[in-house]
Design an enzyme around this catalytic site. Structure first.
Site, PDB file in Angstrom:
ATOM      1  CG  ASN A 127      -1.960  -1.135   1.098  1.00 55.97           C
ATOM      2  OD1 ASN A 127      -2.538  -1.351   0.027  1.00 55.97           O
ATOM      3  ND2 ASN A 127      -2.118  -1.886   2.170  1.00 55.97           N
ATOM      4  CD  GLU A 361      16.336   3.438  -8.103  1.00 53.09           C
ATOM      5  OE1 GLU A 361      16.777   4.575  -7.905  1.00 53.09           O
ATOM      6  OE2 GLU A 361      17.053   2.440  -8.197  1.00 53.09           O
TER       7      GLU A 361
END
Lengths: 377, 261
Positions: A127, A361
């Site tokens: 999450n 990233e």
């Protein structure tokens, strides 16, 4: 863009290594999903795994531009090996160099820089993806220890790493200021590696889940100060994004090289396909975008070498090089036609590998957000 | 162990094309590399040093840019490097080259072993190693595919056209190694930093190694190149196809036509 003799020598040596050692394994590890231990060991022997750390910590003491060149050259033949190198240096090792105590550097950075260990960085959770502040993993102080509970997903090199940096909430309700970073060694009771992910590309790189179940680690394994975790990973990503930009650049260059070669060999309608303007224009666009990516990536690396903050430039180079890699590899398949769609030619692999550079990233959308915030604050 | 490795910077002949008009090499835009078998020599020397201790000194003669070749072998692990570079040395044939290298080696002091590559890819003479051994009056063992040091001797497995031969030679000695001897390591990142930031290549002019002027450069070279040329390409072969019987028939017919039978 002029490089120093040192940077030129890095390119020459890593290119030779990539062509002779990495490329012959690239297709195979893509098909078998096997982690290339032999290649990684050799990268360690060459000093690539600690390329930009000081010699006193087992590194080679080269600059960030040299590091970017190394990632680019490896990724030019194999994206999987490229991301393994990039994630190890920028995410697994660099935070220890930047924020670790002298003792932590001796204990963890030295074997990582020498390539004896592989490092990983556990940030993403089910999450908490782009919204890293939504971290749910917790670390509760208990005497001289911290007890970690939670799950990290999509962690590069998780199952092959000897040490993993993980972020966890130490103080609830404080948002990003309540997150801390910890060093967790493989084999610590309560630390386990879960599912190995099945991915679109980068099959030769390990991506796994990490599970902490009452994982007790000594308080000395806190990296930086309590509450500094968010700052640590934002800093790691500033460097990491340059390396993902370099990886994207390498993949794009590899795809362009393949197209130049193929278009001069392939004949249709009695001519080389390189003689058709449709192909020439695609190749011209690919080469131009790659040149722009290279300038952005090296520019960001140079700023980092000067000690400047590179949040803006890192986001720009990762965004542009990542999207370039996707456009270039898409055109690369187009130039190869039906053959490009098949696994006999490497462009199909480049195409699958490139997609990660728009996501990992920080997605392209997050990069745009970072760029806009830097400009509009 | 004090090991000296003479190396040569050569054009990467894989990239070299020949000017069809002049018959000479087109060197423009061609990369310079360390002669491949010299890298095998460096690797052999580094392996011996790792096992027995000591130092590996690389040596080369050439124009100033040959320092790049020496830096590359320093990046692989050589301890020191010397470059003999002087206009007076230009135009040297193998004899003058071997003379200069052996003078420089004498100047460097005692050594245990000289390891050379078998031959350079640009000249293919395989003469400089053996000539150096003669100048230095040390035993030479050529075409090594394996070498080891046992007490005060070097034991070498030679790869010859008709088999292998094992030779033991008392050190100091000179050995020339072949590609099969080992797999040269790659320059390490720390080695690259050392090679590029420290002053690792010592430059010597002819007077630094006491070379006699009449034995160096063009004047000291008795070899004169009369002409260089590319052999005309061979005519393509003719392929006979069909059943074995037809092929044999065609072959006999061709032989008969050419008066070979």
């Amino acid at each position: 863009m002029e490089l120093t003799p040192e940077q030129e020598m890095v390119r020459k040596s890593v290119r030779k290594f990539a062509l002779e050692v990495v490329e012959p394994r690239a297709k195979e590890i893509d098909e078998t999903c096997e982690f290339p231990w032999d290649t990684v060991k050799k990268m360690g022997e060459m000093g690539l795994m600690g390329i930009c750390f000081p010699p006193e910590y087992g590194g080679a003491g080269l600059d960030t531009v040299s590091y970017a060149i190394a990632v680019e050259e490896i990724s030019r033949v194999c994206g999987s090996t490229g991301i393994t190198l990039a994630a190890h240096v920028s995410l697994g090792a660099h935070p220890i160099f930047a924020f670790g105590t002298e003792e932590q550097k001796r204990k963890y950075l030295v074997p990582l820089a020498k390539g004896e260990w592989i490092g990983a960085f556990g940030l993403t959770e089910p999450n908490a993806g782009s919204d890293a502040a939504g971290t749910e993993t917790t670390a509760v102080k208990d005497g001289d220890s911290y007890v970690l509970n939670g799950t990290k997903i999509f962690i590069t090199s998780a199952s092959v790493a000897q040490v993993c940096i993980a972020t966890a909430v130490t103080e609830k309700g404080k948002g990003t200021r309540g997150i801390s970073a910890f060093l967790v060694e493989k084999g610590t009771p309560g630390f386990s590696v879960g599912t190995k992910e099945k991915k679109l590309g980068l099959h030769g790189a390990d991506t796994s889940e990490i599970v902490f179940e009452d994982c007790r680690i000594p308080k000395e394994n806190l990296l930086g100060r309590e509450g500094e975790g968010f700052h640590i990973f934002m800093n790691a990503l500033d460097g990491g994004r340059i390396s993902i930009g370099a990886m994207a650049l390498g993949i794009a260059q590899g795809a362009l090289d393949a197209c130049v070669k193929y278009s001069k060999e392939r004949k249709q309608f009695g001519r080389r396909i390189a003689d058709f303007q449709a192909v020439q224009w695609m190749i011209a666009d690919m080469a131009t975008e790659i040149a722009c990516s290279r300038h952005l990536v090296y520019h960001s690396a140079r700023l980092k070498d000067r000690g400047q903050r590179t949040t803006l430039e890192s986001a720009m180079c990762k965004l542009f090089a990542g999207e370039t890699a996707m456009r270039v590899t898409t055109k690369a398949i187009q130039i190869h036609g039906g053959y490009g769609y098949m696994r006999d030619y490497p462009v199909e692999r480049y195409f699958r590998d490139a997609k990660l550079t728009e996501i990992g990233e920080g997605t392209s959308e997050i990069q745009r957000l970072v760029i806009a915030r830097e400009l509009l604050r | 162990m004090r090991i000296i490795v003479p190396i040569k910077q050569v054009p990467n002949t894989n990239d070299v094309k020949i000017d069809p008009k002049t018959g000479t090499l087109i060197r423009e835009g061609v990369d310079s590399i360390v002669n491949p078998e010299d890298l095998n020599a460096i690797e052999a020397a580094l392996e011996l040093r790792e096992r027995l201790g000591g130092e590996v000194i690389a040596l080369s003669m050439g124009p100033p840019q040959a320092a790049d070749a020496l830096k590359e072998v320093v990046a692989m692990g050589a301890d020191e490097a010397y470059l003999l570079t002087d206009r007076a040395l230009a135009g040297a044939d193998t004899l003058a080259t071997a003379y200069c290298l052996s003078r420089a080696i004498t100047k460097l002091g005692d050594f245990d072993l000289i390891v050379c590559g078998r031959q350079a890819i640009d000249g293919d003479t395989a003469q400089v190693g053996p000539q150096m051994a003669e100048f230095l009056k040390v035993p030479q063992v050529t075409y090594a595919c394996k070498l080891d040091v046992v007490e005060d001797s070097v034991v070498v497995e030679r790869h010859l056209e008709d088999g292998f031969e094992t030779v033991k030679a008392r050190m100091p000695a000179l050995v020339t190694v072949m590609r099969e001897a080992n797999r040269p390591r790659y320059p390490s990142m720390a080695g690259i930093r050392r090679a590029c930031t420290e002053d690792v290549v010592h430059r010597w002019v002819a007077t630094d190694f006491d070379a006699e002027p009449w034995r160096i450069g063009f004047d000291g070279s008795p070899t004169w190149v009369k002409r260089t040329f590319t052999p005309p390409p061979k005519a393509p072969g003719k392929r006979l196809e069909g059943t074995p019987r037809d092929v044999a028939k065609d072959l006999l017919k061709t032989f008969t036509e050419k008066n070979l039978l």
